[in-house]
Design a protein around this motif. Structure first.
Motif: not given
Length: 298
Positions: A110-115, A132-137
């Motif tokens: 998840r951290g890698q995706i966020m970065r 739709p939940d606000g998490a980056p695609l």
């Protein structure tokens, strides 16, 4: 995948709590709404225990669920289904998707995706799309890994998840996906789903061979559920469920999304916010009749 037969064409409803905490008023509202609509439409009501999160789900919480529901006076038909006892069913569904090349292993945290999303935003000056939940695609980093490389990393025990290749899934499905939305009077409207908004969603993890999305779709089919009644917070997720039902050749229930109960700050009741539980209310002398009246089910 075989599905259970409909019981003389009677509607089938279900209440499906997770034993990761005690039930609160929001759960009571959902359970009572299922009870009301099952009775109104002459249907059956099933209980499912959604306990795939083996790290957080505990036997004492499941026992608490039974105590709270019995106290409310809700009765269920047939045997209880516990998801933790049916991992083979979910693996079979994953195998079907794998056979169609619709899932792939992803080794990104998840951290890698966020970065990665933050880097793209910095480079382009534009916000990275979010689900739709606000998490980056998910940016698709592992989607095109050579099969031999991905297989070697999986075999080595590297941590990974299995993602749905949404682009390929949409092409496999073909056309617009719609589902039937019903109200308390039984009136039905057809609603268009937009599963692509979720991107390549996670369908399983290395330690748990399923996700909520996959398990709920398989369970509803195997239990013969025809009417799904749940909170509005799960309305957007239904688009994923529609996609999976089509890909797995499973029946699509009718859906009803009820209002969410909120606390004094305007936030929805939740276990994570330690919302007051039914057991606490009971200990303070509140009766089941009080709860039913308070929630509009007297």
């Amino acid at each position: 995948m075989a599905t259970s037969s409909r019981n003389c064409d009677r509607p089938v409803f279900r209440f499906a709590p997770s034993p990761n905490g005690r039930l609160h008023l929001g759960h009571a509202f959902s359970a009572l709404m299922n009870e009301r609509l099952a009775k109104r439409f002459g249907g059956r009501l099933l209980l499912r225990i959604e306990d795939i999160d083996v790290a957080r789900c505990r036997p004492e919480f499941e026992q608490g669920i039974h105590e709270d529901l019995a106290w409310l006076g809700i009765r269920f038909d047939a045997a209880i289904r516990r998801q933790s006892e049916h991992f083979d069913d979910y693996r079979a569904a994953l195998d079907r998707l794998q056979a169609k090349a619709l899932i792939y292993p992803c080794f990104c945290s998840r951290g890698q995706i966020m970065r990665a999303a933050e880097l793209k935003e910095t480079e382009t000056g534009q916000p990275w799309p979010r689900d739709p939940d606000g998490a980056p695609l998910y940016p698709g980093t592992c989607r095109c890994l050579p099969p031999h490389e991905a297989g070697k990393r999986v075999a080595s025990g590297e941590a990974h998840v299995l993602r749905l290749a949404m682009g390929r899934a949409a092409a496999e499905n073909g056309g617009e996906v719609r589902y039937r939305l019903f109200d308390e009077a039984g009136r039905v409207t057809r609603v268009a789903a937009a599963p692509a908004l979720w991107g390549d969603v996670v369908l399983a993890r290395k330690d748990v061979p399923t996700s909520y999305h996959l398990a709920v779709v398989v369970d509803d089919a195997l239990q013969g559920v025809t009417h799904v009644v749940r909170g509005r917070d799960l309305e957007a997720a239904t688009d994923i469920h529609l996609m999976l039902q089509h890909l797995l050749d499973l029946p699509t229930p009718r859906y009803h999304f009820h209002r969410l109960l909120q606390d004094e700050t305007g936030q929805k009741l939740a276990k994570s916010r330690m919302s007051e539980g039914l057991a606490e209310l009971r200990a303070h002398g509140i009766t089941a009749a009080d709860i039913r009246a308070r929630l509009g089910f007297a």
